[in-house]
Design a protein around this motif. Structure first.
Motif, mmCIF file in Angstrom:
data_model
loop_
_atom_site.group_PDB
_atom_site.id
_atom_site.type_symbol
_atom_site.label_atom_id
_atom_site.label_comp_id
_atom_site.label_asym_id
_atom_site.label_seq_id
_atom_site.Cartn_x
_atom_site.Cartn_y
_atom_site.Cartn_z
ATOM 1 N N GLN A 230 0.828 -1.204 0.000
ATOM 2 C CA GLN A 230 0.000 0.000 0.000
ATOM 3 C C GLN A 230 0.864 1.256 0.000
ATOM 4 N N GLU A 231 1.930 1.229 0.790
ATOM 5 C CA GLU A 231 2.836 2.380 0.854
ATOM 6 C C GLU A 231 3.594 2.538 -0.465
ATOM 7 N N TRP A 232 3.994 1.413 -1.053
ATOM 8 C CA TRP A 232 4.697 1.462 -2.345
ATOM 9 C C TRP A 232 3.797 2.073 -3.410
ATOM 10 N N TRP A 233 2.535 1.669 -3.421
ATOM 11 C CA TRP A 233 1.609 2.179 -4.426
ATOM 12 C C TRP A 233 1.372 3.667 -4.254
ATOM 13 N N ALA A 234 1.285 4.140 -3.012
ATOM 14 C CA ALA A 234 1.082 5.566 -2.760
ATOM 15 C C ALA A 234 2.223 6.388 -3.360
ATOM 16 N N LYS A 235 3.441 5.852 -3.338
ATOM 17 C CA LYS A 235 4.604 6.563 -3.881
ATOM 18 C C LYS A 235 4.691 6.444 -5.402
ATOM 19 N N ASN A 236 4.242 5.337 -5.943
ATOM 20 C CA ASN A 236 4.442 5.049 -7.365
ATOM 21 C C ASN A 236 3.199 5.192 -8.235
ATOM 22 N N GLU A 237 2.061 5.431 -7.617
ATOM 23 C CA GLU A 237 0.790 5.473 -8.348
ATOM 24 C C GLU A 237 0.804 6.489 -9.479
ATOM 25 N N ARG A 238 1.364 7.666 -9.241
ATOM 26 C CA ARG A 238 1.356 8.723 -10.257
ATOM 27 C C ARG A 238 2.125 8.289 -11.506
ATOM 28 N N TYR A 239 3.281 7.649 -11.291
ATOM 29 C CA TYR A 239 4.078 7.208 -12.436
ATOM 30 C C TYR A 239 3.306 6.196 -13.277
ATOM 31 N N TRP A 240 2.701 5.208 -12.624
ATOM 32 C CA TRP A 240 2.013 4.165 -13.369
ATOM 33 C C TRP A 240 0.723 4.663 -14.000
ATOM 34 N N SER A 241 0.164 5.723 -13.453
ATOM 35 C CA SER A 241 -0.978 6.372 -14.103
ATOM 36 C C SER A 241 -0.535 6.990 -15.422
ATOM 37 N N ASP A 242 0.641 7.619 -15.434
ATOM 38 C CA ASP A 242 1.168 8.197 -16.667
ATOM 39 C C ASP A 242 1.497 7.111 -17.687
ATOM 40 N N ALA A 274 12.956 0.921 -14.864
ATOM 41 C CA ALA A 274 14.104 1.785 -14.564
ATOM 42 C C ALA A 274 13.704 3.258 -14.613
ATOM 43 N N LEU A 275 12.893 3.612 -15.609
ATOM 44 C CA LEU A 275 12.414 4.996 -15.700
ATOM 45 C C LEU A 275 11.566 5.341 -14.492
ATOM 46 N N GLY A 276 10.749 4.390 -14.038
ATOM 47 C CA GLY A 276 9.915 4.628 -12.870
ATOM 48 C C GLY A 276 10.735 4.920 -11.630
ATOM 49 N N ASP A 277 11.798 4.152 -11.423
ATOM 50 C CA ASP A 277 12.681 4.378 -10.271
ATOM 51 C C ASP A 277 13.290 5.777 -10.325
ATOM 52 N N LYS A 278 13.707 6.181 -11.537
ATOM 53 C CA LYS A 278 14.326 7.503 -11.702
ATOM 54 C C LYS A 278 13.306 8.617 -11.487
ATOM 55 N N ALA A 279 12.123 8.463 -12.082
ATOM 56 C CA ALA A 279 11.102 9.519 -12.010
ATOM 57 C C ALA A 279 10.566 9.704 -10.595
ATOM 58 N N VAL A 280 10.282 8.592 -9.929
ATOM 59 C CA VAL A 280 9.724 8.671 -8.568
ATOM 60 C C VAL A 280 10.773 9.167 -7.580
ATOM 61 N N GLY A 281 12.043 8.853 -7.844
ATOM 62 C CA GLY A 281 13.113 9.274 -6.941
ATOM 63 C C GLY A 281 13.592 10.697 -7.165
ATOM 64 N N ALA A 282 13.107 11.355 -8.208
ATOM 65 C CA ALA A 282 13.535 12.726 -8.508
ATOM 66 C C ALA A 282 12.968 13.716 -7.495
ATOM 67 N N ASP A 283 13.639 14.860 -7.361
ATOM 68 C CA ASP A 283 13.173 15.895 -6.425
ATOM 69 C C ASP A 283 11.815 16.441 -6.840
ATOM 70 N N VAL A 284 11.642 16.583 -8.151
ATOM 71 C CA VAL A 284 10.367 17.083 -8.684
ATOM 72 C C VAL A 284 9.861 16.112 -9.739
ATOM 73 N N TYR A 285 8.597 15.723 -9.611
ATOM 74 C CA TYR A 285 8.007 14.795 -10.578
ATOM 75 C C TYR A 285 7.310 15.593 -11.675
ATOM 76 N N ASN A 286 7.641 15.293 -12.928
ATOM 77 C CA ASN A 286 7.080 16.024 -14.070
ATOM 78 C C ASN A 286 6.334 15.044 -14.968
ATOM 79 N N SER A 287 5.016 15.050 -14.906
ATOM 80 C CA SER A 287 4.196 14.108 -15.668
ATOM 81 C C SER A 287 4.401 14.233 -17.166
ATOM 82 N N GLU A 288 4.478 15.458 -17.661
ATOM 83 C CA GLU A 288 4.628 15.667 -19.106
ATOM 84 C C GLU A 288 5.934 15.058 -19.604
ATOM 85 N N SER A 289 7.005 15.283 -18.841
ATOM 86 C CA SER A 289 8.309 14.736 -19.214
ATOM 87 C C SER A 289 8.315 13.214 -19.135
ATOM 88 N N VAL A 290 7.681 12.669 -18.089
ATOM 89 C CA VAL A 290 7.617 11.213 -17.900
ATOM 90 C C VAL A 290 6.873 10.555 -19.056
#
Length: 303
Positions: A230-242, A274-290
């Motif tokens: 559940q905690e993992w999904w809360a952190k990664n949900e935005r990336y997988w939505s994109d 790999a992209l997900g790890d990089k995007a979620v770990g970034a200081d700022v998440y940018n949906s358009e760029s992802v």
């Protein structure tokens, strides 16, 4: 006048019955959400060639969280997350359920899917189950009715699919699995029963290599046991939505889709993860760029 009134009342009753059935369908689908102890068992049972050497039975188990991703009257999406160890989560398969859907992708062979349009009358009252691989790409799809009878609630369909991941990198003696999937809700969870044909598909037609029985059980446990997922999904949900949005744009093209196995010695799922790890770990998440990067990765794999 009396006859017209009777006809009207009958039509109203049928409409109410249809709505009641749909509510039962939705309840059964969403019943698959939650935290489960899972056991996966597969065994080859028959081969037409007596010289065929049966492969060892496959067994695996673990803890799986099934997350409700989308909840609409005509669409329900469930994401599976496998907990392989404390704080170690593997994004597993996803199943989308669409009501009276007419648009399907059917698997052909050699990593290729063909678009197919179903007549509206054929899918009346039915649900399409769309199953996706770990990276959000296609796996298999099929339409059928949920059945609620004698206290049982199940859905069954047969669809062509690529080799399962448990065999994809280990075997090359067949190139297609014809899967009969039955998902049934039980008192303590649900069961995914499978009767699979391992098939060699060529220009000459289909040739059966072996038959297989699958028995996957999902036994419900307290949701707290899947806290890590559940905690993992809360952190990664935005990336997988994109990621889903990019795939949905591609599927909307309604064209045959064919993919390469590897690009730069990497599989599609490896690059997407790999992209997900990089995007979620970034200081700022940018949906358009992802989404732009995901689109470029997928395009590189398209034939």
């Amino acid at each position: 006048m009396k006859q017209l009134l009777i006809i009207a009342l009958c039509l109203m009753s049928l409409s109410a019955l249809g709505q009641s059935k749909k509510k039962q369908d939705l309840a059964a689908i969403k019943e698959m959400c939650g935290c489960y102890k899972v056991k996966f068992t597969f065994a080859e049972t028959f081969a037409p060639d007596r010289r065929y050497e049966f492969h060892k039975n496959y067994k695996s188990k673990g803890l799986e969280w099934v997350q409700l991703v989308e909840d609409d009257k005509n669409k329900v999406s469930l994401q599976h997350l496998l907990i392989v160890a404390p704080k170690t989560i593997v994004k597993h398969w996803r199943q989308d359920w669409l009501y009276q859907n007419t648009a399907l992708y059917t698997y052909d062979k050699d990593n290729s899917w063909k678009y197919k349009e179903l007549p509206k009358k054929e899918v009346k009252g039915q649900w399409t189950q769309k199953v996706y691989q770990v990276d959000g790409s296609l796996r298999y799809e099929g339409s059928a009715s949920w059945v609620h009878v004698d206290g049982r609630h199940y859905w069954e369909n047969t669809a062509d699919s690529p080799l399962p991941r448990r065999e994809y990198s280990k075997r090359s003696d067949y190139n297609l699995m014809v899967r009969t999937n039955r998902q049934e809700i039980t008192e303590d969870g649900w069961i995914h029963e499978q009767d699979n044909d391992k098939v060699i598909r060529s220009e000459k037609g289909d040739k059966l290599l072996a038959e297989e029985k699958g028995w996957n059980t999902y036994t419900k446990v307290d949701d707290s046991e899947c806290k890590d997922a559940q905690e993992w999904w809360a952190k990664n949900e935005r990336y997988w939505s994109d990621v889903r949005k990019v795939w949905d744009e591609l599927f909307a093209a309604q064209e045959t889709l064919t993919f390469k196995d590897k690009v730069e010695e990497k599989s599609l799922f490896e690059k997407i993860f790999a992209l997900g790890d990089k995007a979620v770990g970034a200081d700022v998440y940018n949906s358009e760029s992802v989404r732009k990067e995901v689109k470029a990765i997928i395009a590189a794999f398209q034939e």
